[in-house]
Design a protein around this motif. Structure first.
Motif, PDB file in Angstrom:
ATOM      1  N   ASN A   1       0.853  -1.191   0.000  1.00  9.37           N
ATOM      2  CA  ASN A   1       0.000   0.000   0.000  1.00  9.37           C
ATOM      3  C   ASN A   1       0.889   1.242   0.000  1.00  9.37           C
ATOM      4  OD1 ASN A   1      -2.191   1.604   0.070  1.00  9.37           O
ATOM      5  ND2 ASN A   1      -2.765   1.156   2.172  1.00  9.37           N
ATOM      6  N   PRO A   2       1.466   1.619  -1.150  1.00  6.43           N
ATOM      7  CA  PRO A   2       2.412   2.728  -1.146  1.00  6.43           C
ATOM      8  C   PRO A   2       1.764   4.095  -0.923  1.00  6.43           C
ATOM      9  CG  PRO A   2       2.054   1.963  -3.366  1.00  6.43           C
ATOM     10  CD  PRO A   2       1.322   1.013  -2.470  1.00  6.43           C
ATOM     11  N   GLU A   3       0.495   4.261  -1.267  1.00 10.45           N
ATOM     12  CA  GLU A   3      -0.185   5.543  -1.092  1.00 10.45           C
ATOM     13  C   GLU A   3      -1.505   5.330  -0.355  1.00 10.45           C
ATOM     14  OE1 GLU A   3      -0.502   6.909  -5.104  1.00 10.45           O
ATOM     15  OE2 GLU A   3       1.495   7.755  -5.073  1.00 10.45           O
ATOM     16  N   PRO A   4      -1.486   5.181   0.974  1.00  9.64           N
ATOM     17  CA  PRO A   4      -2.709   4.882   1.719  1.00  9.64           C
ATOM     18  C   PRO A   4      -3.708   6.030   1.731  1.00  9.64           C
ATOM     19  CG  PRO A   4      -0.919   5.264   3.224  1.00  9.64           C
ATOM     20  CD  PRO A   4      -0.323   5.246   1.847  1.00  9.64           C
ATOM     21  N   TRP A   5      -3.251   7.252   1.492  1.00  2.00           N
ATOM     22  CA  TRP A   5      -4.154   8.396   1.536  1.00  2.00           C
ATOM     23  C   TRP A   5      -5.120   8.396   0.354  1.00  2.00           C
ATOM     24  CZ3 TRP A   5       1.099   8.521   1.136  1.00  2.00           C
ATOM     25  CH2 TRP A   5       1.623   8.810  -0.107  1.00  2.00           C
ATOM     26  N   ASN A   6      -4.824   7.650  -0.702  1.00  4.19           N
ATOM     27  CA  ASN A   6      -5.730   7.598  -1.846  1.00  4.19           C
ATOM     28  C   ASN A   6      -6.936   6.711  -1.586  1.00  4.19           C
ATOM     29  OD1 ASN A   6      -4.254   9.339  -3.420  1.00  4.19           O
ATOM     30  ND2 ASN A   6      -2.994   7.732  -4.284  1.00  4.19           N
ATOM     31  N   LYS A   7      -6.881   5.869  -0.589  1.00  7.47           N
ATOM     32  CA  LYS A   7      -7.998   4.978  -0.294  1.00  7.47           C
ATOM     33  C   LYS A   7      -9.054   5.627   0.592  1.00  7.47           C
ATOM     34  CE  LYS A   7      -5.684   0.632  -0.998  1.00  7.47           C
ATOM     35  NZ  LYS A   7      -5.394  -0.678  -0.477  1.00  7.47           N
ATOM     36  N   LEU A   8      -8.773   6.808   1.134  1.00  6.75           N
ATOM     37  CA  LEU A   8      -9.740   7.492   1.983  1.00  6.75           C
ATOM     38  C   LEU A   8     -10.672   8.328   1.115  1.00  6.75           C
ATOM     39  CD1 LEU A   8      -7.412   8.767   4.814  1.00  6.75           C
ATOM     40  CD2 LEU A   8      -8.903   6.787   4.843  1.00  6.75           C
ATOM     41  N   ASP A   9     -11.963   8.242   1.400  1.00  4.93           N
ATOM     42  CA  ASP A   9     -12.889   9.074   0.650  1.00  4.93           C
ATOM     43  C   ASP A   9     -12.841  10.496   1.197  1.00  4.93           C
ATOM     44  OD1 ASP A   9     -14.092   8.598   3.044  1.00  4.93           O
ATOM     45  OD2 ASP A   9     -16.056   8.103   2.231  1.00  4.93           O
ATOM     46  N   PRO A  10     -13.241  11.484   0.414  1.00  5.68           N
ATOM     47  CA  PRO A  10     -13.079  12.876   0.841  1.00  5.68           C
ATOM     48  C   PRO A  10     -13.963  13.272   2.017  1.00  5.68           C
ATOM     49  CG  PRO A  10     -14.119  12.760  -1.299  1.00  5.68           C
ATOM     50  CD  PRO A  10     -13.724  11.372  -0.936  1.00  5.68           C
ATOM     51  N   THR A  11     -14.983  12.492   2.327  1.00  3.81           N
ATOM     52  CA  THR A  11     -15.836  12.827   3.463  1.00  3.81           C
ATOM     53  C   THR A  11     -15.365  12.169   4.746  1.00  3.81           C
ATOM     54  OG1 THR A  11     -17.311  10.994   2.951  1.00  3.81           O
ATOM     55  CG2 THR A  11     -17.837  13.143   1.976  1.00  3.81           C
ATOM     56  N   TYR A  12     -14.280  11.405   4.707  1.00  3.89           N
ATOM     57  CA  TYR A  12     -13.757  10.746   5.902  1.00  3.89           C
ATOM     58  C   TYR A  12     -13.103  11.784   6.804  1.00  3.89           C
ATOM     59  CZ  TYR A  12     -11.047   7.709   8.896  1.00  3.89           C
ATOM     60  OH  TYR A  12     -10.509   7.084   9.980  1.00  3.89           O
ATOM     61  N   GLN A  13     -13.553  11.881   8.045  1.00  2.00           N
ATOM     62  CA  GLN A  13     -13.003  12.854   8.984  1.00  2.00           C
ATOM     63  C   GLN A  13     -11.864  12.202   9.749  1.00  2.00           C
ATOM     64  OE1 GLN A  13     -15.785  14.594  11.666  1.00  2.00           O
ATOM     65  NE2 GLN A  13     -14.221  15.691  12.805  1.00  2.00           N
ATOM     66  N   TYR A  14     -10.648  12.525   9.382  1.00  2.00           N
ATOM     67  CA  TYR A  14      -9.489  11.958  10.049  1.00  2.00           C
ATOM     68  C   TYR A  14      -8.938  12.891  11.109  1.00  2.00           C
ATOM     69  CZ  TYR A  14      -7.098  14.817   6.576  1.00  2.00           C
ATOM     70  OH  TYR A  14      -6.708  15.859   5.799  1.00  2.00           O
ATOM     71  N   LYS A  15      -9.446  14.090  11.198  1.00  2.00           N
ATOM     72  CA  LYS A  15      -9.042  14.997  12.265  1.00  2.00           C
ATOM     73  C   LYS A  15      -9.937  14.767  13.474  1.00  2.00           C
ATOM     74  CE  LYS A  15      -7.441  18.690   9.273  1.00  2.00           C
ATOM     75  NZ  LYS A  15      -7.612  20.119   8.941  1.00  2.00           N
ATOM     76  N   PHE A  16      -9.423  15.103  14.625  1.00  2.00           N
ATOM     77  CA  PHE A  16     -10.212  14.942  15.839  1.00  2.00           C
ATOM     78  C   PHE A  16     -11.337  15.972  15.884  1.00  2.00           C
ATOM     79  CE2 PHE A  16     -10.876  15.588  20.456  1.00  2.00           C
ATOM     80  CZ  PHE A  16     -11.343  14.320  20.735  1.00  2.00           C
ATOM     81  N   VAL A  17     -11.017  17.192  15.510  1.00  2.00           N
ATOM     82  CA  VAL A  17     -12.010  18.257  15.482  1.00  2.00           C
ATOM     83  C   VAL A  17     -11.922  18.939  14.123  1.00  2.00           C
ATOM     84  CG1 VAL A  17     -12.721  20.453  16.480  1.00  2.00           C
ATOM     85  CG2 VAL A  17     -11.849  18.663  17.949  1.00  2.00           C
ATOM     86  N   ALA A  18     -13.034  19.034  13.430  1.00  2.00           N
ATOM     87  CA  ALA A  18     -13.088  19.754  12.167  1.00  2.00           C
ATOM     88  C   ALA A  18     -14.042  20.925  12.347  1.00  2.00           C
ATOM     89  CB  ALA A  18     -13.556  18.837  11.055  1.00  2.00           C
ATOM     90  N   VAL A  19     -13.497  22.130  12.345  1.00  2.00           N
ATOM     91  CA  VAL A  19     -14.285  23.324  12.598  1.00  2.00           C
ATOM     92  C   VAL A  19     -14.771  23.882  11.262  1.00  2.00           C
ATOM     93  CG1 VAL A  19     -14.247  25.625  13.623  1.00  2.00           C
ATOM     94  CG2 VAL A  19     -12.911  23.786  14.637  1.00  2.00           C
ATOM     95  N   ASN A  20     -16.063  24.175  11.195  1.00  2.00           N
ATOM     96  CA  ASN A  20     -16.686  24.814  10.038  1.00  2.00           C
ATOM     97  C   ASN A  20     -16.493  24.026   8.745  1.00  2.00           C
ATOM     98  OD1 ASN A  20     -17.488  26.892  11.705  1.00  2.00           O
ATOM     99  ND2 ASN A  20     -15.649  28.096  11.309  1.00  2.00           N
ATOM    100  N   THR A  21     -16.676  22.747   8.779  1.00  2.00           N
ATOM    101  CA  THR A  21     -16.583  21.923   7.588  1.00  2.00           C
ATOM    102  C   THR A  21     -17.938  21.290   7.332  1.00  2.00           C
ATOM    103  OG1 THR A  21     -14.281  21.442   8.070  1.00  2.00           O
ATOM    104  CG2 THR A  21     -15.372  20.033   6.484  1.00  2.00           C
ATOM    105  N   GLU A  22     -18.485  21.521   6.162  1.00  2.00           N
ATOM    106  CA  GLU A  22     -19.751  20.913   5.776  1.00  2.00           C
ATOM    107  C   GLU A  22     -19.449  19.730   4.865  1.00  2.00           C
ATOM    108  OE1 GLU A  22     -22.328  23.817   4.132  1.00  2.00           O
ATOM    109  OE2 GLU A  22     -22.026  25.220   5.773  1.00  2.00           O
ATOM    110  N   TYR A  23     -19.587  18.552   5.402  1.00  2.00           N
ATOM    111  CA  TYR A  23     -19.205  17.366   4.657  1.00  2.00           C
ATOM    112  C   TYR A  23     -20.226  16.981   3.594  1.00  2.00           C
ATOM    113  CZ  TYR A  23     -15.480  16.801   7.975  1.00  2.00           C
ATOM    114  OH  TYR A  23     -14.365  16.998   8.717  1.00  2.00           O
ATOM    115  N   GLU A  24     -21.440  17.520   3.692  1.00  2.00           N
ATOM    116  CA  GLU A  24     -22.441  17.194   2.683  1.00  2.00           C
ATOM    117  C   GLU A  24     -22.101  17.844   1.343  1.00  2.00           C
ATOM    118  OE1 GLU A  24     -23.398  18.612   5.717  1.00  2.00           O
ATOM    119  OE2 GLU A  24     -23.839  16.673   6.637  1.00  2.00           O
ATOM    120  N   ARG A  25     -21.492  19.005   1.373  1.00  2.00           N
ATOM    121  CA  ARG A  25     -21.156  19.727   0.141  1.00  2.00           C
ATOM    122  C   ARG A  25     -19.760  19.394  -0.382  1.00  2.00           C
ATOM    123  NH1 ARG A  25     -23.158  25.805   1.567  1.00  2.00           N
ATOM    124  NH2 ARG A  25     -25.225  25.243   2.308  1.00  2.00           N
ATOM    125  N   LEU A  26     -19.006  18.650   0.373  1.00  2.00           N
ATOM    126  CA  LEU A  26     -17.626  18.361  -0.008  1.00  2.00           C
ATOM    127  C   LEU A  26     -17.588  17.454  -1.222  1.00  2.00           C
ATOM    128  CD1 LEU A  26     -14.746  18.895   0.963  1.00  2.00           C
ATOM    129  CD2 LEU A  26     -14.869  16.764   2.205  1.00  2.00           C
TER     130      LEU A  26
END
Length: 82
Positions: free
Chosen positions: A50-75
């Motif tokens: 798995n040389p590039e694991p970040w490509n397997k994450l979908d853009p709506t996956y919240q990998y931060k502990f706190v995401a301030v002012n992020t609307e994941y429905e529009r992402l």
């Protein structure tokens, strides 16, 4: 080094708690590094399978502990699938 510590502990018994907490701190730091290396499922150290694991994450996956002012429905996904 251990022999020197034991010799000092025999001569000065008041150093025994200091040696105990020093060994406890060093082993705790080592275990914490092992914990970090095994870490969350977002990062892997397997570069062959798995040389590039970040490509397997979908853009709506919240990998931060706190995401301030992020609307994941529009992402929307940015970039192509590999």
């Amino acid at each position: 080094m251990i022999r020197t510590m034991l010799q000092h502990a025999k001569k000065h018994p008041s150093l025994i708690p200091q040696f105990f907490f020093m060994i406890l701190g060093i082993s705790g730091a080592g275990l914490y590094l092992v914990h970090l290396s095994r870490g969350p499922h977002v990062t892997w150290w397997d570069k062959k399978n798995n040389p590039e694991p970040w490509n397997k994450l979908d853009p709506t996956y919240q990998y931060k502990f706190v995401a301030v002012n992020t609307e994941y429905e529009r992402l929307k996904k940015e970039g192509p699938d590999f």
